[in-house]
Design an enzyme around this catalytic site. Structure first.
Site, PDB file in Angstrom:
ATOM      1  N   CYS A 168       0.824  -1.208   0.000  1.00 22.01           N
ATOM      2  CA  CYS A 168       0.000   0.000   0.000  1.00 22.01           C
ATOM      3  C   CYS A 168       0.858   1.258   0.000  1.00 22.01           C
ATOM      4  O   CYS A 168       0.610   2.199  -0.773  1.00 22.01           O
ATOM      5  CB  CYS A 168      -0.948  -0.011   1.191  1.00 22.01           C
ATOM      6  SG  CYS A 168      -0.150  -0.386   2.771  1.00 22.01           S
ATOM      7  N   HIS A 209      -2.398   5.312   6.637  1.00 25.92           N
ATOM      8  CA  HIS A 209      -1.019   5.771   6.777  1.00 25.92           C
ATOM      9  C   HIS A 209      -0.953   7.241   6.356  1.00 25.92           C
ATOM     10  O   HIS A 209      -1.747   7.697   5.529  1.00 25.92           O
ATOM     11  CB  HIS A 209      -0.072   4.992   5.860  1.00 25.92           C
ATOM     12  CG  HIS A 209      -0.086   3.511   6.047  1.00 25.92           C
ATOM     13  ND1 HIS A 209       0.310   2.899   7.210  1.00 25.92           N
ATOM     14  CD2 HIS A 209      -0.410   2.501   5.182  1.00 25.92           C
ATOM     15  CE1 HIS A 209       0.227   1.580   7.068  1.00 25.92           C
ATOM     16  NE2 HIS A 209      -0.213   1.318   5.851  1.00 25.92           N
TER      17      HIS A 209
END
Length: 338
Positions: A141, A221
């Site tokens: 990711c 994130h």
């Protein structure tokens, strides 16, 4: 004839990829494989996805739970043109011999070693490199998010050096065993974090340093990015360039979105399945230039940003579309673009 796709592993990534496959006009989901008869196995059955046992010794467990199986994972792989391995990190390596035994090309996720595969993949950056490969790794990711950002910067301005600090969520919402609970951890303490070398599997010649922190959060994130460019565009030009990309979302200052929580709320309000955010989310007002140095903040949804990449990787391996055609189809069917 539609591409016959198998998904081995029906968890966080696998269930999203399976759903995405069913939306593609050129693909058909052969089935999904699970190791245990949990709520996700029930979901697969409710979705009318043929369910296969990933571990033959656990077939009785599915029967005891009242879940009908279509067969074993060997049969699933044999029936597929390509398999997406969405198993937990490290399990893909164990599964490689299974795919080779059936001569079925396989896509792995970013938790696997780059040494396992023929090529690491990002749809924006190196689509053509996956053509005819037997084993392809869709990068993680975070690496996906960085590759999407760096590719247009490299093409338009040239990149002298990239420096990224990644503030990483401690775990996904369903990962009750992950942490930290009340701490902030340098992860790792030494330079670099694994993300820089991982970006180099997509951009071998790129000079990049990465640092990582883990925090007690589950949402997304966040990246603090500094890129030294080979030219000196103004911030507005860079923002316009990033806004033109198909899988980036420049968050308008007027939206009042000041963090990952509001981003997830925004996704829910927009009717996104599972509140997924497939795009890099870049705070527009953070895009700044100091000489040739670019600075910005971006947020990455770890559960979903690799989903369109997996779909594009299927076409890249099998050679059924070029990069632009594939991304356009994937974006349209999933609803990518905010």
């Amino acid at each position: 004839m539609s591409i016959q796709v198998a998904v081995n592993g029906y968890g966080t990534i696998g269930k999203r990829v399976a759903d995405a496959v069913t939306l593609q006009p050129d693909m058909e989901l052969v089935g999904v494989a699970k190791t245990s008869p949990n709520h996700e196995a029930e979901l697969a059955v409710e979705n009318d996805y043929p369910l296969y046992a990933a571990i033959e010794d656990r077939i009785d467990d599915f029967e005891a739970a009242g879940i009908d199986l279509a067969g074993t994972v060997d049969e699933l792989v044999e029936a597929a043109d390509i398999v997406v391995d969405a198993c937990p990190s490290g399990i893909g390596a164990d599964n490689k011999s299974l795919y080779e035994a059936h001569d079925t090309p396989a896509l792995y996720q970013g938790g696997e070693s780059a040494d396992l595969v023929d090529v690491s993949f990002n749809a924006r950056s190196n689509f053509e490199a996956a053509a005819d490969a037997d084993h392809v790794r869709v990068v993680s990711c975070n690496t996906t998010g960085l590759s999407r950002l760096l590719a247009p910067l490299q093409e338009e301005y040239g990149v002298e050096k990239a420096r990224v600090t990644l503030v990483r969520r401690g775990g996904d919402p369903g990962q009750t065993g992950r942490g930290p609970i009340n701490d902030i951890l340098p992860n790792p303490v030494s330079l670099p974090s694994h993300h820089g070398p991982d970006v180099n599997t997509i951009f071998p010649d790129l000079d990049i340093d990465t640092l990582g922190l883990k925090v007690p959060a589950t949402l997304m994130h966040t990246h603090s990015v500094n890129v030294t460019l080979e030219s000196t565009p103004d911030a507005e030009a860079v923002a316009d360039l990033l806004d033109e990309q198909d899988r980036t979302f420049l968050i308008p200052e007027s939206y009042g979105i000041d963090g990952a929580g509001k981003l997830k709320e925004f996704a829910m309000d927009r009717g996104r399945p599972r509140a997924d955010i497939w795009e890099n989310c870049i705070w527009a007002e953070s895009v700044s230039m100091e000489g040739s140095d670019l600075y910005l903040f971006q947020a990455i949804h770890q559960e979903s940003d690799v989903v369109p990449e997996n779909i594009d990787a299927i076409r890249a391996v099998l050679g059924t579309a070029d990069a632009d055609e594939s991304r356009e189809t994937t974006n349209e069917t999933l609803g990518v673009g905010l």
